[in-house]
Design a protein around this motif. Sequence first.
Motif, PDB file in Angstrom:
ATOM      1  N   LYS A  89      16.238 -10.735  46.388  1.00 28.94           N
ATOM      2  CA  LYS A  89      15.409 -10.273  45.658  1.00 28.94           C
ATOM      3  C   LYS A  89      15.729  -9.103  45.022  1.00 28.94           C
ATOM      4  O   LYS A  89      16.549  -8.328  45.714  1.00 28.94           O
ATOM      5  N   SER A  90      15.126  -8.678  43.794  1.00 30.19           N
ATOM      6  CA  SER A  90      15.472  -7.249  43.262  1.00 30.19           C
ATOM      7  C   SER A  90      14.631  -6.385  44.089  1.00 30.19           C
ATOM      8  O   SER A  90      13.399  -6.613  44.567  1.00 30.19           O
ATOM      9  N   LYS A 143      11.525  -7.774  31.928  1.00 31.08           N
ATOM     10  CA  LYS A 143      11.262  -9.212  31.829  1.00 31.08           C
ATOM     11  C   LYS A 143      12.330  -9.788  30.903  1.00 31.08           C
ATOM     12  O   LYS A 143      12.814 -10.810  31.604  1.00 31.08           O
ATOM     13  N   GLU A 144      12.746  -9.153  30.159  1.00 32.41           N
ATOM     14  CA  GLU A 144      13.748  -9.851  29.146  1.00 32.41           C
ATOM     15  C   GLU A 144      15.103  -9.954  29.579  1.00 32.41           C
ATOM     16  O   GLU A 144      15.833 -10.620  29.245  1.00 32.41           O
ATOM     17  N   LEU A 145      15.260  -9.277  30.934  1.00 28.13           N
ATOM     18  CA  LEU A 145      16.685  -9.405  31.280  1.00 28.13           C
ATOM     19  C   LEU A 145      16.853 -10.534  32.683  1.00 28.13           C
ATOM     20  O   LEU A 145      17.857 -10.513  33.254  1.00 28.13           O
ATOM     21  N   LEU A 146      15.710 -11.115  32.848  1.00 34.23           N
ATOM     22  CA  LEU A 146      15.501 -12.070  33.961  1.00 34.23           C
ATOM     23  C   LEU A 146      16.843 -12.937  33.948  1.00 34.23           C
ATOM     24  O   LEU A 146      17.494 -13.131  34.972  1.00 34.23           O
ATOM     25  N   LEU A 147      16.952 -13.668  32.815  1.00 32.11           N
ATOM     26  CA  LEU A 147      18.113 -14.823  32.803  1.00 32.11           C
ATOM     27  C   LEU A 147      19.323 -14.012  32.676  1.00 32.11           C
ATOM     28  O   LEU A 147      20.385 -14.420  33.616  1.00 32.11           O
ATOM     29  N   SER A 148      19.652 -13.036  32.200  1.00 35.13           N
ATOM     30  CA  SER A 148      20.648 -11.931  32.410  1.00 35.13           C
ATOM     31  C   SER A 148      21.049 -11.665  33.681  1.00 35.13           C
ATOM     32  O   SER A 148      22.371 -11.800  34.182  1.00 35.13           O
ATOM     33  N   CYS A 149      20.319 -11.384  34.261  1.00 39.93           N
ATOM     34  CA  CYS A 149      20.346 -10.712  35.739  1.00 39.93           C
ATOM     35  C   CYS A 149      20.876 -12.133  36.659  1.00 39.93           C
ATOM     36  O   CYS A 149      21.511 -12.188  37.522  1.00 39.93           O
ATOM     37  N   MET A 150      20.124 -13.471  36.200  1.00 33.11           N
ATOM     38  CA  MET A 150      20.456 -14.623  37.123  1.00 33.11           C
ATOM     39  C   MET A 150      21.990 -14.788  37.039  1.00 33.11           C
ATOM     40  O   MET A 150      22.716 -15.256  37.918  1.00 33.11           O
ATOM     41  N   LYS A 151      22.615 -14.714  35.683  1.00 34.14           N
ATOM     42  CA  LYS A 151      24.116 -14.839  35.443  1.00 34.14           C
ATOM     43  C   LYS A 151      24.855 -13.806  36.552  1.00 34.14           C
ATOM     44  O   LYS A 151      25.858 -14.338  37.081  1.00 34.14           O
ATOM     45  N   GLU A 152      24.510 -12.647  36.539  1.00 36.60           N
ATOM     46  CA  GLU A 152      25.184 -11.821  37.498  1.00 36.60           C
ATOM     47  C   GLU A 152      25.109 -12.175  38.908  1.00 36.60           C
ATOM     48  O   GLU A 152      25.871 -12.306  39.621  1.00 36.60           O
ATOM     49  N   ASP A 186      18.752  -2.525  42.902  1.00 39.01           N
ATOM     50  CA  ASP A 186      19.775  -3.209  43.380  1.00 39.01           C
ATOM     51  C   ASP A 186      19.093  -4.591  43.902  1.00 39.01           C
ATOM     52  O   ASP A 186      17.944  -5.034  43.951  1.00 39.01           O
ATOM     53  N   ILE A 187      20.071  -5.479  44.142  1.00 31.96           N
ATOM     54  CA  ILE A 187      19.518  -7.082  44.587  1.00 31.96           C
ATOM     55  C   ILE A 187      19.916  -6.808  46.323  1.00 31.96           C
ATOM     56  O   ILE A 187      21.239  -6.788  46.803  1.00 31.96           O
ATOM     57  N   ASN A 196      22.645  -2.020  41.529  1.00 32.55           N
ATOM     58  CA  ASN A 196      22.498  -1.484  39.990  1.00 32.55           C
ATOM     59  C   ASN A 196      22.794  -2.513  39.183  1.00 32.55           C
ATOM     60  O   ASN A 196      23.588  -2.518  38.257  1.00 32.55           O
ATOM     61  N   ILE A 197      22.094  -3.688  39.145  1.00 33.07           N
ATOM     62  CA  ILE A 197      22.271  -4.703  38.334  1.00 33.07           C
ATOM     63  C   ILE A 197      22.115  -4.590  36.928  1.00 33.07           C
ATOM     64  O   ILE A 197      20.935  -3.811  36.500  1.00 33.07           O
ATOM     65  N   LEU A 198      23.272  -4.788  36.138  1.00 34.48           N
ATOM     66  CA  LEU A 198      22.946  -4.479  34.716  1.00 34.48           C
ATOM     67  C   LEU A 198      22.322  -3.293  34.308  1.00 34.48           C
ATOM     68  O   LEU A 198      22.015  -2.921  33.479  1.00 34.48           O
TER      69      LEU A 198
END
Lengths: 418, 119
Positions: free
Chosen positions: B70-71, B77-86, B112-113, B105-107
């Motif tokens: 989890k984060s 919210k707008e970064l959810l799908l970009s975070c998934m790619k990472e 942190d994840i 430090n995701i994106l």
Amino acid sequence: MLQYDLVVVGGGPAGMAAALQAHEDGVEKILVLERADTLGGILEQCIHTGFGLHYFGEELSGPEYAARFSDALYKTNIDVKVDTMVLDISAENVVTAVNNFDGILTVQAKAVVLAMGCRERPRGALSIAGSRPSGIMTAGTAQKYVNIDGYMPGKTVVILGSGDIGLIMARRMTLEGAKVKAVCELMPYSGGLTRNIVQCLEDFGIPLRLSCTVIQTHGKERLEGVTVANVDEHSQPIPGTEEYIPCDTLMLSVGLIPENELSKSAGVTLDPVTNGPVVDEYRETSKKGVFACGNVLQVHDLVDYVTEESKLAGAGAAKFIRNEKPAGGLVSTAGANGVRYVVPQRINRQTDRDVKLYFRVGKVMESVMLSVSCGDETLISRKKRKMAPGEMEYVTLKASDLAKLPEGAKLVVSTREA
Amino acid sequence: MKTKDLICVSCPIGCAVTVTLNDNGEVVSVTGNTCKRGDSYARQECTHPERMLTSTVKVSGGRLPVVPVKSAKPVPKELLLSCMKEINKVQVQAPVHIGDVVLSNILNTGVDIVATNNA
């Protein structure tokens, strides 16, 4: 034969909380029997957050919530057998189970807690025309494929039923790159929690189609599409509204059924509305020394309430073992005027604690008066802005008020227009 | 002035909240909420919406092929799908414990994840 004070059937959130509470209350020999290879139950695959807001005041994921209890449990002398399937509970509370290490094992228990949880209503319980291609599964099965086994069950998805698991899976599949084309709900309202509709569907632009169902599946080896149709007020498909939606996966989130096969064989009386045992305020069933808690008793929306209920069952089992359970005549409870059921179904008048009456309404209700009454007397009256079938409600009865009721009294939870 | 209707998701009650915004998009008032969290949720949701993100990452040598994550805090919210790619690029080695950082430090969000189960 093994001898235990308490045998808990099921090591999910309900079983773990009941075992821990009984331990805390001084029960010495406790055995937890779990069918899966770890404790935790369904929480292990519920990787989303939102668990524990009430109980811990924190937003945990399912595995984190489970770990709080399993970590605590493994620090005690409570015995745990995983990979162990309970086969039978006899009239004398002899529990028969089987696993790879012990073979068949029999355990004489002074008290038993039933915490087997529930399972999903499968496709076979619905009347959907079509053959049996791969790609049709319950939402919980899909959840296990994605979150535990690490693979995607499909690329284009239609979800039938807007229960919470279906909503959660709509988001999960979308995050992992699948296209969720629609969530269809037979009823004119969703069966899921509001926050799941907002965060799982609206956030991703997934359409929720109310009063709509899947009437046919297409495809021979693999699902190729489904036909959906709007339904009338009797839940019957309306001719002319059929629409074909191409998809390779159909997920079903169409209700949960308490898993009470063992309860039945133990001779426990079931409530025809909840499909779970009839219980008292300590969650003791109709069979002396047999308690039930969690989703095997009534399907909950929130694990926090499961924990609360299961601690009651654990405390009740401890009192039963010490022969200290309150007695002194029972009063019964019932729902009326839109209140579908009430748990517990009966209460010992001389109980030693305040009692929460849990219930669900049969349809969405706004601005209603909710009351608990006994004959002509109203014990509790409260205005409710909104109640929905998807959200369990409760009212609290004071022990002092219960003590004033005559034996055999009937408490009715009901609604009327405000 | 304009109004925006939201459903508060701070807790399962799901209050229907109405937010009034002025012409600069600033929050003027919040009504319909039944607790403080509803007020702050509504303000946040109208100006800078955030969500918790949960997923899984591949794990080798563990009891299961994937471990849930989890984060540690909500991400925009707008970064959810970009975070998934990472997150989907990450592979970790067992043993993994609850709370271990699997991606820091995701994106550049400062979030942190972290692992949410032992594997």
